[in-house]
Design a protein around this motif. Structure first.
Motif, PDB file in Angstrom:
ATOM      1  N   UNK A 253     -68.335 -14.449 -22.987  1.00  0.00           N
ATOM      2  CA  UNK A 253     -67.138 -13.592 -22.983  1.00  0.00           C
ATOM      3  C   UNK A 253     -66.190 -13.979 -21.863  1.00  0.00           C
ATOM      4  N   UNK A 254     -64.884 -13.869 -22.141  1.00  0.00           N
ATOM      5  CA  UNK A 254     -63.895 -14.021 -21.070  1.00  0.00           C
ATOM      6  C   UNK A 254     -62.821 -12.949 -21.199  1.00  0.00           C
ATOM      7  N   UNK A 255     -62.325 -12.429 -20.066  1.00  0.00           N
ATOM      8  CA  UNK A 255     -61.277 -11.417 -20.089  1.00  0.00           C
ATOM      9  C   UNK A 255     -59.900 -12.054 -20.265  1.00  0.00           C
ATOM     10  N   UNK A 256     -59.564 -12.374 -21.477  1.00  0.00           N
ATOM     11  CA  UNK A 256     -58.267 -12.985 -21.766  1.00  0.00           C
ATOM     12  C   UNK A 256     -57.839 -12.636 -23.180  1.00  0.00           C
ATOM     13  N   UNK A 257     -56.629 -12.117 -23.335  1.00  0.00           N
ATOM     14  CA  UNK A 257     -56.131 -11.774 -24.662  1.00  0.00           C
ATOM     15  C   UNK A 257     -55.993 -13.028 -25.522  1.00  0.00           C
ATOM     16  N   UNK A 258     -56.333 -12.906 -26.799  1.00  0.00           N
ATOM     17  CA  UNK A 258     -56.101 -13.994 -27.746  1.00  0.00           C
ATOM     18  C   UNK A 258     -54.605 -13.991 -28.071  1.00  0.00           C
ATOM     19  N   UNK A 259     -53.994 -15.171 -28.361  1.00  0.00           N
ATOM     20  CA  UNK A 259     -52.553 -15.210 -28.659  1.00  0.00           C
ATOM     21  C   UNK A 259     -52.149 -14.218 -29.731  1.00  0.00           C
ATOM     22  N   UNK A 260     -51.119 -13.441 -29.462  1.00  0.00           N
ATOM     23  CA  UNK A 260     -50.640 -12.394 -30.371  1.00  0.00           C
ATOM     24  C   UNK A 260     -50.317 -12.965 -31.755  1.00  0.00           C
ATOM     25  N   UNK A 261     -50.820 -12.288 -32.781  1.00  0.00           N
ATOM     26  CA  UNK A 261     -50.497 -12.665 -34.150  1.00  0.00           C
ATOM     27  C   UNK A 261     -51.342 -13.790 -34.710  1.00  0.00           C
ATOM     28  N   UNK A 262     -52.199 -14.394 -33.883  1.00  0.00           N
ATOM     29  CA  UNK A 262     -53.037 -15.494 -34.351  1.00  0.00           C
ATOM     30  C   UNK A 262     -54.498 -15.046 -34.416  1.00  0.00           C
ATOM     31  N   UNK A 263     -55.280 -15.757 -35.206  1.00  0.00           N
ATOM     32  CA  UNK A 263     -56.703 -15.478 -35.327  1.00  0.00           C
ATOM     33  C   UNK A 263     -57.480 -16.765 -35.059  1.00  0.00           C
ATOM     34  N   UNK A 264     -58.775 -16.682 -34.742  1.00  0.00           N
ATOM     35  CA  UNK A 264     -59.573 -17.910 -34.567  1.00  0.00           C
ATOM     36  C   UNK A 264     -59.522 -18.823 -35.791  1.00  0.00           C
ATOM     37  N   UNK A 265     -59.443 -18.214 -36.972  1.00  0.00           N
ATOM     38  CA  UNK A 265     -59.405 -19.012 -38.206  1.00  0.00           C
ATOM     39  C   UNK A 265     -58.172 -19.910 -38.268  1.00  0.00           C
ATOM     40  N   UNK A 266     -57.071 -19.486 -37.629  1.00  0.00           N
ATOM     41  CA  UNK A 266     -55.853 -20.312 -37.617  1.00  0.00           C
ATOM     42  C   UNK A 266     -56.105 -21.645 -36.930  1.00  0.00           C
ATOM     43  N   UNK A 267     -57.013 -21.660 -35.958  1.00  0.00           N
ATOM     44  CA  UNK A 267     -57.317 -22.887 -35.225  1.00  0.00           C
ATOM     45  C   UNK A 267     -58.475 -23.657 -35.854  1.00  0.00           C
ATOM     46  N   UNK A 268     -59.369 -22.940 -36.545  1.00  0.00           N
ATOM     47  CA  UNK A 268     -60.515 -23.605 -37.173  1.00  0.00           C
ATOM     48  C   UNK A 268     -60.117 -24.280 -38.482  1.00  0.00           C
ATOM     49  N   UNK A 269     -59.386 -23.538 -39.313  1.00  0.00           N
ATOM     50  CA  UNK A 269     -59.038 -24.051 -40.642  1.00  0.00           C
ATOM     51  C   UNK A 269     -57.589 -24.525 -40.747  1.00  0.00           C
ATOM     52  N   UNK A 270     -56.733 -24.040 -39.873  1.00  0.00           N
ATOM     53  CA  UNK A 270     -55.310 -24.374 -39.959  1.00  0.00           C
ATOM     54  C   UNK A 270     -54.922 -25.513 -39.048  1.00  0.00           C
TER      55      UNK A 270
END
Length: 463
Positions: free
Chosen positions: A295-312
């Motif tokens: 775990x890390x205390x950092x917001x994920x980029x707004x409007x994006x999901x992990x899938x955007x980086x895995x599949x996109x």
């Protein structure tokens, strides 16, 4: 030519829909930072065309300038598609959030959704976190506070990686080249990379079951980022289950971890370089009976999901660009925006389930552990064969080893005072640098000492 609406492309039948088009531009900018919009094409992709004059293009430019804040400077041009005149607008911007007619919007699939006041506040906080400015700020920490061993190891890794040409090993020259120092004061990035003059820590724990009710081991790690990476990786390696395979590579004995080490290390790197350094909360590693969480205390980029980086094909979105850049030069980061995909691919090849969760307080990577089997390895005794030392494993035992690397090193020194660091590293299955760190710790604790020079001397285990 067939165009379809998506998160980065908007189609409008004509300029009569200019107001809606401006809203779409803002929504796309807030989500992706760039996009395209066409007039003369309906929402189904049918090219209808429309009248296009110099005044038409000028009016569009003026309306965009008047109604989008902060200002953008799009490229607006007449294009011919299937012998019909259309208008193409290419736009980009990094100064989020953007507003259309005083309201902020976000792109969701091919729709434009208005942000609520609460969502807008969170969006602004995240946008500021990803501004890429903080780690270049100057601190009061002097260059003399740099850990020399860490910095020298950094220079070696940079040369081996070959991603940055360094003509000198002068500390000041290298730091200046990397823009990590001004007036002999370190930037925020350099402070975290090479010193311990900060309060950041990594908390690590092993729990007895599937929850946090009972813990078996708990530790706190402090230090510079490179040191934290090495120590947390070693912590996890020592607590993994391993299985042995004989004959897959000839008659060699091969030990395979339950979770790919490359995936674990990638997750650890991501948790360090993408954390929010302004947040006093530490990073966390939790080892449960059925999973491992990083775990890390950092917001994920707004409007994006992990899938955007895995599949996109999303581009990198760096909260701490200078820190990420330094880890890239050492090859601890392979390439931008590839971390989550590399973790996913490594786990897929090893048939390990991995999950990425966006939390309200940060981000967590979860590796699910396989059920125990009788082929799990347990370190038992140090043996020597063909001049090499290694720990003999009992492949029939399913009892997890409680022997730590430091204890193994003392054991090896007691058995053979002239054992070398490379021999220890090979026996333990870790790097020589990790062995050196363990030896330094044992020396500080008064458990071992070196008698004589590096060449010709020997080790002594102390009571």
């Amino acid at each position: 030519m067939m165009l379809k609406e998506n998160e980065k492309i908007e189609l409008k039948r004509s300029t009569s829909l200019l107001k809606e088009a401006i809203i779409s531009i803002v929504a796309i900018l807030n989500k992706h930072g760039k996009g395209e919009l066409y007039f003369g094409i309906d929402s189904k992709g049918n090219i209808r065309g429309q009248q296009v004059t110099e005044k038409t293009l000028r009016d569009i430019s003026q309306r965009i300038a008047q109604n989008i804040e902060p200002r953008i400077f799009p490229k607006i041009e007449k294009v011919t598609l299937e012998k019909k005149d259309c208008i193409k607008i290419c736009f980009k911007g990094d100064d989020k959030p953007y507003f259309a007619f005083g309201i902020a919007y976000i792109r969701v699939a091919d729709e434009d959704r208005k942000l609520s006041p609460a969502e807008l506040r969170r969006f602004i906080l995240k946008a500021e976190a990803y501004s890429g400015k903080w780690d270049k700020n100057l601190t009061e920490v002097s260059v003399d506070e740099i850990n020399r061993e860490t910095f020298n190891d950094f220079l070696i890794k940079v040369k081996e990686a070959g991603r940055l040409k360094i003509k000198t090993e002068s500390r000041l020259s290298v730091l200046n080249k990397l823009e990590l120092i001004r007036h002999e004061k370190l930037t925020e990035a350099a402070k975290f990379l090479f010193t311990d003059k900060h309060s950041m820590e990594v908390q690590a724990a092993v729990f007895a079951g599937k929850d946090k009710v009972t813990f078996l081991d708990i530790k706190k790690f402090n230090g510079n980022l490179f040191d934290l990476l090495d120590r947390t990786e070693l912590y996890l390696k020592e607590r993994l289950s391993w299985r042995v395979v004989i004959g897959r590579k000839g008659m060699e004995r091969e030990e395979i971890p339950e979770i790919p080490i490359a995936a674990l290390r990638e997750a650890l790197v991501n948790s360090l370089i993408h954390r929010d350094f302004s947040n006093p909360k530490g990073n966390e590693i939790a080892v449960f009976k059925n999973r491992i969480e990083i775990y890390n205390p950092g917001f994920f980029p707004e409007g994006l999901t992990p899938e955007d980086f895995i599949y996109g094909e999303e581009h990198s979105y760096l909260r701490n660009p200078k820190i990420a850049e330094i880890f890239y030069y050492t090859k601890d980061v392979e390439r931008w925006a590839s971390g989550l995909k590399r973790i996913y691919d490594e786990c897929t090849r090893s048939k390990v389930k991995v999950e990425f969760r966006i939390l309200k307080t940060g981000f967590v990577t979860i590796f699910y552990r396989k059920k125990e089997n009788k082929n799990r390895l347990k370190p038992e005794i140090l043996v020597k064969e063909n001049g090499k030392y290694f720990y003999n494993k009992n492949t029939e035992s399913s009892v997890k080893s409680s022997v730590k690397s430091s204890g193994k090193i003392v054991h090896m020194i007691s058995d053979n005072p002239k054992i070398t660091i490379p021999e220890m590293a090979e026996a333990l299955g870790i790097t020589t640098r990790a062995v050196e760190k363990q030896i330094a710790k044992l020396k500080r604790e008064g458990k071992i000492k070196r008698i004589g020079p590096d060449k010709g001397g020997y080790w002594k285990a102390l009571d």
